[in-house]
Design a protein around this motif. Structure first.
Motif, short mmCIF file in Angstrom:
data_model
loop_
_atom_site.label_atom_id
_atom_site.label_comp_id
_atom_site.label_asym_id
_atom_site.label_seq_id
_atom_site.Cartn_x
_atom_site.Cartn_y
_atom_site.Cartn_z
N UNK B 15 -53.76 -11.84 -5.58
CA UNK B 15 -52.95 -12.50 -4.46
C UNK B 15 -51.50 -12.43 -4.45
N UNK B 16 -50.80 -12.76 -5.51
CA UNK B 16 -49.63 -12.97 -5.43
C UNK B 16 -48.74 -11.60 -5.41
N UNK B 17 -49.45 -10.60 -5.77
CA UNK B 17 -49.06 -8.82 -5.53
C UNK B 17 -48.85 -8.69 -4.00
N UNK B 22 -45.97 -8.15 0.90
CA UNK B 22 -45.95 -8.54 2.28
C UNK B 22 -44.20 -8.92 2.47
N UNK B 23 -43.84 -9.74 1.39
CA UNK B 23 -42.41 -10.31 1.58
C UNK B 23 -41.32 -9.04 1.09
N UNK B 24 -41.85 -8.05 0.83
CA UNK B 24 -40.93 -6.96 0.58
C UNK B 24 -40.07 -7.06 -0.70
N UNK B 25 -40.82 -7.75 -1.76
CA UNK B 25 -40.42 -8.16 -2.98
C UNK B 25 -39.93 -6.65 -3.85
N UNK B 26 -38.85 -6.75 -4.68
CA UNK B 26 -38.27 -5.62 -5.46
C UNK B 26 -39.17 -5.58 -6.53
N UNK B 33 -46.70 -1.51 -1.60
CA UNK B 33 -46.40 -2.15 -0.46
C UNK B 33 -46.88 -1.36 0.69
N UNK B 34 -46.94 -0.22 0.73
CA UNK B 34 -47.20 0.58 1.67
C UNK B 34 -48.85 0.29 1.97
N UNK B 35 -49.71 0.32 0.93
CA UNK B 35 -51.04 0.09 0.98
C UNK B 35 -51.25 -1.33 1.52
#
Lengths: 333, 333
Positions: B15-17, B22-26, B33-35
């Motif tokens: 969930x955290x991933x 979704x929050x565009x984390x580095x 992110x795309x998936x």
């Protein structure tokens, strides 16, 4: 804000006793009820609305999304909605779409997160023009009922409250031809791209065709200088002997512009507009109107939506609230 | 509705991933992110507004409580409020008090349970008449900011946006005496018991007194037959040579009734009313108005409230939005 827990602590009794006392349970002594209620009043305790909602799963609140309220038609419908809500002990929360699809979507999202039991909506101009209705379908899929009024969508299955747009303009135009004996009738419109506008123009064209007359339609859209446009048209077309306006402003403007051109209303020019109770009072001569029962539309919309909550296998319906031709001073008869 | 948890399960990641993606984390790879974003879009995932609110403790929503929107002044103010809200990425939730104290209280309660960050309010007629303002004080005690506009309360300390009611009527009446050379000026009112009505009548009486003239005030209250009352007064008082109306309807009615009595506007009778952009268009001759900048009042109210959120030690202020005398055809000059 004071909570049940705080009351219990201060009174040195259990939370459930406080709760039962506040709910006037027979399990609790009158003396305790009195103590609880007095402290609750003193500390301004309010039952947590959200907690109550979680229990009943009902908010007793209806979301209303309107394109605008600067159009007196919607203002008066809202008044009807609000009156009916109060009568049935419901609250309403109103959002404005400002005629924009994006704001309509956003308002729908804001309120569909558990804040309301259902929606009453008149569709935004942009959504209608772009035929973009997925956001409504999604809310319905989530089993939140929607009632659409006035500006409705053919393909969305839900309760609808509409006026007889086609029929009312058909009959008013027929009146101008047969009773007022007019043959050069101008239709003025500033809402031609809306579903209701299209229906009204169809009603006009149908009679015009049936009587073998010429169709004259002045489409104003969102123009700023309504007065200039109407003045110019009437000046360029001196044969026009009647005007039917399908909104609540351009009919009065037509009366005023005709006077500027030295043409007598109703002797030289019969005028019929759209309106509601106070519209005729504003013009001189008092304008004859297709009277939209905006207040009734609002009341009936709320009533229909609330009724739908009650039945298990609700059948969607479309209610028609007929407008009435209200003859005043801008027509001869 | 799709949840973070469901997305995580379907993608077989934590969930955290999902949340970080979704929050565009580095911390998260572009591929992941795309998936995540693709599936979120496909399943119409929306971040839980309530969860977000709990995190920031802000709703980015303003509650607006108005007496009614069938009065076009309030409809236009609301349009201004809504436009400013959109500009600052805020939503508004509107409730109507229907001029009743009980409904005003109820609306305030409905929205002060965490639904809004602050309020913009014009006080209900009944609350003003009964001087009952405790419900506002209570909300302020709970540190929910209130901005009052138009119908404000002297004793409540908060931000206020008002128009120059006294001054605008003072100046319009002065104009009627000095420029229009009138000496029998009638003030027509249907809002005499409201704070704004009282101020407007005071402005009129001040000039009348200064010029040693006679005060003529026709108080209509909530009467139904406005036209009859105005007609009768003008008929019974043939010396009246000017009318100042302090609402948006009775000025136009005065023009129409004067015409019925065979009196020329503006030659025999100068008329000034209250109004906004579209008011003059409705009457013939076009009515000269004290132009209330309703849209500006709305915009400024929202801006002032949002500004107050930003400062730690906000000083309450009262903003005056001056109305302007807009001369049209119902005055000689």
């Amino acid at each position: 804000m004071t909570t049940l827990k705080e009351l219990a602590k201060l009174l040195n009794i259990s939370v459930s006793t406080v709760s039962k006392a506040l709910n006037d349970s027979h399990e609790i002594s009158e003396q305790t009820k009195k103590r609880v209620n007095e402290l609750a009043a003193k500390l301004n305790y309010k039952p947590n609305r959200i907690a109550q909602q979680l229990k009943t799963n009902k908010t007793k609140t209806i979301g209303v999304i309107l394109p605008t309220v600067t159009n007196p038609f919607f203002a008066e419908v809202l008044h009807g909605i609000e009156t009916a809500a109060t009568k049935h002990d419901y609250d309403i929360l109103v959002c404005l779409s400002d005629e924009l699809l994006s704001k309509e979507k956003r308002s729908l999202e804001l309120l569909s997160n558990g804040s309301v039991d259902g929606f009453i909506i008149a569709v935004a101009r942009e959504s209608q023009v772009r035929s973009e209705f997925k956001h409504f379908a999604r809310v319905l899929e989530n089993r939140i009922p929607i009632l659409l009024f006035d500006r409705v969508i053919q393909d969305i299955e839900c309760d609808k409250v509409i006026v007889n747009d086609f029929q009312s303009v058909y009959e008013a135009t027929k009146f101008l031809i047969e009773k007022e004996e007019r043959s050069n009738i101008l239709l003025i419109s500033n809402i031609e791209e809306l579903s209701v506008g299209k229906l009204r123009i169809k009603g006009y064209n149908k009679v015009i065709e049936e009587h073998g007359l010429q169709s004259n339609v002045l489409k104003l859209g969102n123009v700023e200088n309504v007065e200039e446009e109407v003045f110019r048209y009437l000046n360029d077309h001196p044969k026009i002997d009647a005007v039917i306006s399908i909104d609540h402003i351009t009919g009065i403007v037509a009366i005023n512009m005709a006077k500027k051109l030295g043409r007598l209303v109703p002797e030289d020019l019969s005028v019929i507009g759209f309106g509601y109770d106070k519209t005729p009072m504003l013009s001189s001569p008092r304008i004859s109107i297709i009277h939209q029962k905006a207040f009734d539309i609002g009341q009936q919309s709320m009533k229909t939506l609330l009724d739908s909550f009650k039945s298990e296998d609700h059948q969607f319906m479309t209610l028609v609230i007929p407008s009435e031709l209200k003859l005043e001073e801008s027509t001869v008869n």
